[in-house]
Design a protein around this motif. Sequence first.
Motif, PDB file in Angstrom:
ATOM      1  N   HIS A   1      -5.735  64.211  19.235  1.00 33.84           N
ATOM      2  CA  HIS A   1      -6.515  64.281  20.492  1.00 33.84           C
ATOM      3  C   HIS A   1      -6.178  63.117  21.428  1.00 33.84           C
ATOM      4  O   HIS A   1      -5.417  63.278  22.361  1.00 33.84           O
ATOM      5  CB  HIS A   1      -8.031  64.372  20.265  1.00 33.84           C
ATOM      6  CG  HIS A   1      -8.482  65.692  19.734  1.00 33.84           C
ATOM      7  ND1 HIS A   1      -8.347  66.856  20.438  1.00 33.84           N
ATOM      8  CD2 HIS A   1      -9.045  66.036  18.550  1.00 33.84           C
ATOM      9  CE1 HIS A   1      -8.812  67.859  19.731  1.00 33.84           C
ATOM     10  NE2 HIS A   1      -9.238  67.391  18.578  1.00 33.84           N
TER      11      HIS A   1
ATOM     12  N   ASP B   1      -5.191  73.355  17.853  1.00 34.06           N
ATOM     13  CA  ASP B   1      -6.488  72.926  17.340  1.00 34.06           C
ATOM     14  C   ASP B   1      -7.253  74.172  16.889  1.00 34.06           C
ATOM     15  O   ASP B   1      -6.782  74.864  16.005  1.00 34.06           O
ATOM     16  CB  ASP B   1      -7.256  72.092  18.380  1.00 34.06           C
ATOM     17  CG  ASP B   1      -8.254  71.134  17.714  1.00 34.06           C
ATOM     18  OD1 ASP B   1      -8.225  71.013  16.479  1.00 34.06           O
ATOM     19  OD2 ASP B   1      -9.050  70.506  18.430  1.00 34.06           O
TER      20      ASP B   1
ATOM     21  N   HIS C   1      -7.471  74.353  12.371  1.00 33.54           N
ATOM     22  CA  HIS C   1      -8.650  74.356  11.487  1.00 33.54           C
ATOM     23  C   HIS C   1      -8.833  75.771  10.941  1.00 33.54           C
ATOM     24  O   HIS C   1      -9.596  76.568  11.495  1.00 33.54           O
ATOM     25  CB  HIS C   1      -9.899  73.927  12.262  1.00 33.54           C
ATOM     26  CG  HIS C   1      -9.851  72.519  12.761  1.00 33.54           C
ATOM     27  ND1 HIS C   1     -10.480  71.479  12.107  1.00 33.54           N
ATOM     28  CD2 HIS C   1      -9.232  71.984  13.839  1.00 33.54           C
ATOM     29  CE1 HIS C   1     -10.253  70.345  12.785  1.00 33.54           C
ATOM     30  NE2 HIS C   1      -9.496  70.627  13.833  1.00 33.54           N
TER      31      HIS C   1
ATOM     32  N   HIS D   1      -8.854  62.427  13.841  1.00 35.39           N
ATOM     33  CA  HIS D   1      -9.336  62.877  15.153  1.00 35.39           C
ATOM     34  C   HIS D   1      -9.926  61.650  15.852  1.00 35.39           C
ATOM     35  O   HIS D   1     -10.877  61.046  15.344  1.00 35.39           O
ATOM     36  CB  HIS D   1     -10.436  63.919  14.986  1.00 35.39           C
ATOM     37  CG  HIS D   1      -9.967  65.280  14.580  1.00 35.39           C
ATOM     38  ND1 HIS D   1      -9.318  65.542  13.407  1.00 35.39           N
ATOM     39  CD2 HIS D   1     -10.067  66.482  15.216  1.00 35.39           C
ATOM     40  CE1 HIS D   1      -9.032  66.836  13.327  1.00 35.39           C
ATOM     41  NE2 HIS D   1      -9.477  67.430  14.417  1.00 35.39           N
TER      42      HIS D   1
ATOM     43  N   HIS E   1      -1.418  71.216  13.934  1.00 40.02           N
ATOM     44  CA  HIS E   1      -2.835  70.816  13.926  1.00 40.02           C
ATOM     45  C   HIS E   1      -3.725  72.018  14.182  1.00 40.02           C
ATOM     46  O   HIS E   1      -3.770  72.547  15.290  1.00 40.02           O
ATOM     47  CB  HIS E   1      -3.113  69.745  14.976  1.00 40.02           C
ATOM     48  CG  HIS E   1      -4.536  69.234  14.926  1.00 40.02           C
ATOM     49  ND1 HIS E   1      -4.851  67.913  14.711  1.00 40.02           N
ATOM     50  CD2 HIS E   1      -5.725  69.869  15.046  1.00 40.02           C
ATOM     51  CE1 HIS E   1      -6.163  67.761  14.707  1.00 40.02           C
ATOM     52  NE2 HIS E   1      -6.717  68.950  14.921  1.00 40.02           N
TER      53      HIS E   1
END
Length: 437
Positions: A256, A323, A61, A209, A59
């Motif tokens: 999360h 994350d 970004h 999320h 996970h």
Amino acid sequence: MDQLLLKNVALEGYQEPQSILVEDGRIRSITAQPPQVGPDARVLDGKGRLAVPGLINFHTHLDKAGLAEVIPNRSGTIGEARSVLFAYKKTMQKEDVKRRAREAIRRSIQAGVVAIRTHVDIDPSIGLRGMEAILELKEELKDVITLQVVAFPQEGITESPGTYQLMEDALRLGADVVGGHLSIAADFEEHAARVFDLAEHFGKEVDIHVDYDIDRDYTKKSIRADGLAYPDALGIMAMCEEKMKRNFSANVTASHLCGLDSVDPECAKQIIALIRRAGVGVVALAPNNMFCNGRGDLCNTRRGVTKAKALMEAGVPVFFGPDNLRDPFNPLGCEDMVVNALLTAYACHFATREDYEALLRMCTCDAAARMGLKDYGLKEGCRADITLLDAPDFQQVLCRAAKPTALIRGGSILFQNDAATQWQAKAEALLAPAEGC
Ligand SMILES: [Zn+2]
């Protein structure tokens, strides 16, 4: 035939050092005695270090990676992170995304990572520029890394008109997974329904999320489909119910889920049982959560991380990841999965050797199975994706924050870093033997 012999490595489940023979990119054998190889074979001496299947970042970004210096988040709050990012995205160009993501991928490979699931923002402010950039990188870099791309509505779906159509476009372009953002959705049921509509239509899995906040009012409850009362402020029930209602069989993952640790313990048990019944997996994102959550606490500052151990004990598939990578959501976020495992172990109160072995599976075999990676693992016949870590077992890897010393992908050595420490004679005499950590 192309041969690579990785000799003298420690393997989980084996008492003695082993030799891994790789032929034409696949693991041919794992044996205690090094096998005979041809004169042209490459030989790598592991020197007793731990060999694990190539590490996986489940996970992150990539489209936002490296933005911390460009758009700093001075308060450290999630609110400021979202607002500075939203303002910047309007002008964010494809080449900017590619340049920063490429750097994050380079650092990932140096950290022994072979596959990444990355969420990519889709909304009218960025349009499809971020998605196009990451999909291009997925193709350009496929020989060195596997990218799995999630279409992520960071600004919501109905909250940001036009996003649903852009998500359809992103999925037509080649996004692999349908994302969602229940954490900010005004109507949980409606948001979950739209995400599952897209997933069913395009035949994709789901990764949402959900319940990032830890400061909502969790005392107001309503009776839900199973006749039990749940807090109105949590979105996780909506995604579990949507999955069960539709008999949706592809993977559904909740990322999360920090709010789970903010409800009363009996209520948490009830929610965990629902997650288990629905067959939903959970991703703990400790580095990001500990950075942003609890900023308003004046004492007894909360970690703000999901209940990873309770979920695992209930039989829920649990994963972890960093994350954000050096962006306003976490300027310290890093690609090194050992560091992320270490932070997860602390934040989630992991304590035993079994816990640490579970952490290793989460960022290797479990994540690979969730991502649908084929022929993955340290077994004969599997593709030779192997990370060599500078310690003899995974608990030692964690307590030394050990670095990878080599990464093999499909039999190619992507990098090797084996500089031996040169001790000054007097220091070595005083310090030897240096065992343990
Ligand atoms: Zn995320």
